[in-house]
Motif scaffolding. Sequence first.
Motif, short mmCIF file in Angstrom:
data_model
loop_
_atom_site.label_atom_id
_atom_site.label_comp_id
_atom_site.label_asym_id
_atom_site.label_seq_id
_atom_site.Cartn_x
_atom_site.Cartn_y
_atom_site.Cartn_z
N MET A 163 -23.27 25.89 3.07
CA MET A 163 -24.06 25.86 1.84
C MET A 163 -25.43 26.50 2.12
N PRO A 164 -25.81 27.54 1.35
CA PRO A 164 -27.08 28.21 1.61
C PRO A 164 -28.27 27.45 1.02
N PHE A 165 -29.44 27.67 1.62
CA PHE A 165 -30.69 27.18 1.03
C PHE A 165 -31.74 28.27 1.14
N ARG A 166 -32.67 28.26 0.21
CA ARG A 166 -33.77 29.23 0.23
C ARG A 166 -34.85 28.76 1.19
N ALA A 167 -35.71 29.69 1.59
CA ALA A 167 -36.77 29.38 2.56
C ALA A 167 -37.90 28.61 1.88
N HIS A 168 -37.55 27.44 1.39
CA HIS A 168 -38.51 26.57 0.70
C HIS A 168 -38.15 25.13 1.03
N GLY A 169 -39.15 24.36 1.41
CA GLY A 169 -38.89 22.99 1.85
C GLY A 169 -38.17 22.15 0.83
N LEU A 177 -34.41 23.04 0.73
CA LEU A 177 -33.71 22.51 1.89
C LEU A 177 -33.57 21.00 1.80
N ALA A 178 -34.62 20.31 1.37
CA ALA A 178 -34.55 18.85 1.22
C ALA A 178 -33.48 18.46 0.22
N ALA A 179 -33.38 19.23 -0.87
CA ALA A 179 -32.37 18.93 -1.88
C ALA A 179 -30.97 19.13 -1.32
N GLY A 180 -30.79 20.19 -0.52
CA GLY A 180 -29.48 20.43 0.07
C GLY A 180 -29.08 19.35 1.06
N ASN A 213 -37.34 30.86 13.49
CA ASN A 213 -36.20 29.96 13.37
C ASN A 213 -36.51 28.75 12.51
N ASN A 214 -37.72 28.71 11.97
CA ASN A 214 -38.14 27.78 10.92
C ASN A 214 -38.01 26.29 11.24
N LEU A 259 -38.82 20.40 9.38
CA LEU A 259 -39.60 19.16 9.51
C LEU A 259 -40.26 18.79 8.18
N GLU A 260 -40.77 19.81 7.48
CA GLU A 260 -41.37 19.55 6.16
C GLU A 260 -40.34 19.01 5.18
N ALA A 261 -39.16 19.64 5.14
CA ALA A 261 -38.13 19.21 4.21
C ALA A 261 -37.64 17.80 4.55
#
Length: 377
Positions: free
Chosen positions: A309-315, A318-321, A206-207, A212-214
Amino acid sequence: MKIAIVGTRGIPARYGGFETLAEQLSARLAARGHEVTVYCRRPFTTPDDVVAPRVRRVILPTISSKHFDTAFHTLLSLIHVCFTAADVVFICNVANGPIAWIPRLVGKPTALNVDGLDRKRKKWNLIGRSSLYLCELFSAFTPTRVVTDSRIMEEYYWGHYRRRSTFIAYGAEVPANGAASMLATRPFDLVAKRFILYVSRLEPENNPELLLEAYRHVQTDWPLVIVGGNAYDAPYVERLKSLADRRVIFLGPVYGSGYWQLLRDAGLYVFACEVGGVHPALIEAMAAQKPVLYLDTPENRETAGDGGMPFRAHGADLAAGVSRLLADANLCKELGRKAQERAARVFGWEETTQKYEALFSELIVKNGHRHPGNERE
């Protein structure tokens, strides 16, 4: 009809999507005049529990282990249900595939909701994944009917096993009477529409770590509120807390009116689950008119449509979104509107209940019983 619901942790819902399904479905079927029994696990019940009128609970013991909990309790439940007057047995969780045939031995048809590909969850080791793959194989053949909650899973069972399934989506509706405020008892002051909300069991697939990283790279005074826990792995939850900065608030599991109050108050909702079919948490956020950022998987795309809005599995993505939505109130409003419209159009509980009612009736009739509507004839 006399309907038994088996395979969840029970009601009231205190764990995940299957429990929410059991709670909503049992209450709505009972309100339509059916006799509904929900099998519950003892550790997830309390003496003060309130359930819907005319819904009966059978509370049985279990083994509180992530490897044996579901299988052991469901086995006890299915043996018990064989000696009851139940007309049809609704079983949740693909892990119960190997034993979904048991009620059929005594003439009770079974419907098995398989959800998503549970074997892909990161919490399982090789033995766990192999066992769940075996369960999946059994699930294609042992129940009277397979139920899938997404078109992707419907196509999967046909493509891999040539098994036709019944597609029935989950439901989501904001309680009409509002929610009694949890604000008087919550441990933190949360300013309405000015916090980011994440709701999920705290498990690797569930990431929460990705979020938290983003979030560390997002410049904002909006706190990140994390709702959820892990009944089987407390050290993992503690590790997540050690990774969080001071803006992150861990509330633990929150259910009922408090949960809906958080949804209403949130300014932004992040959904990062990568395994499963249609997730109730995602469609509930949509129903609550939240702007949603969701992890880009086929199942999540099917669920959200244009309501997120989708985001890829990359911090960084997700931070940008998150940063983009925090800076664009108009975009947030538009996403929330589309999300609510889609939830109302596609994920209504009444339609879900009607489809399950029709399925159970069909199974009973095909099993040679009288039509459920003709008991007085």
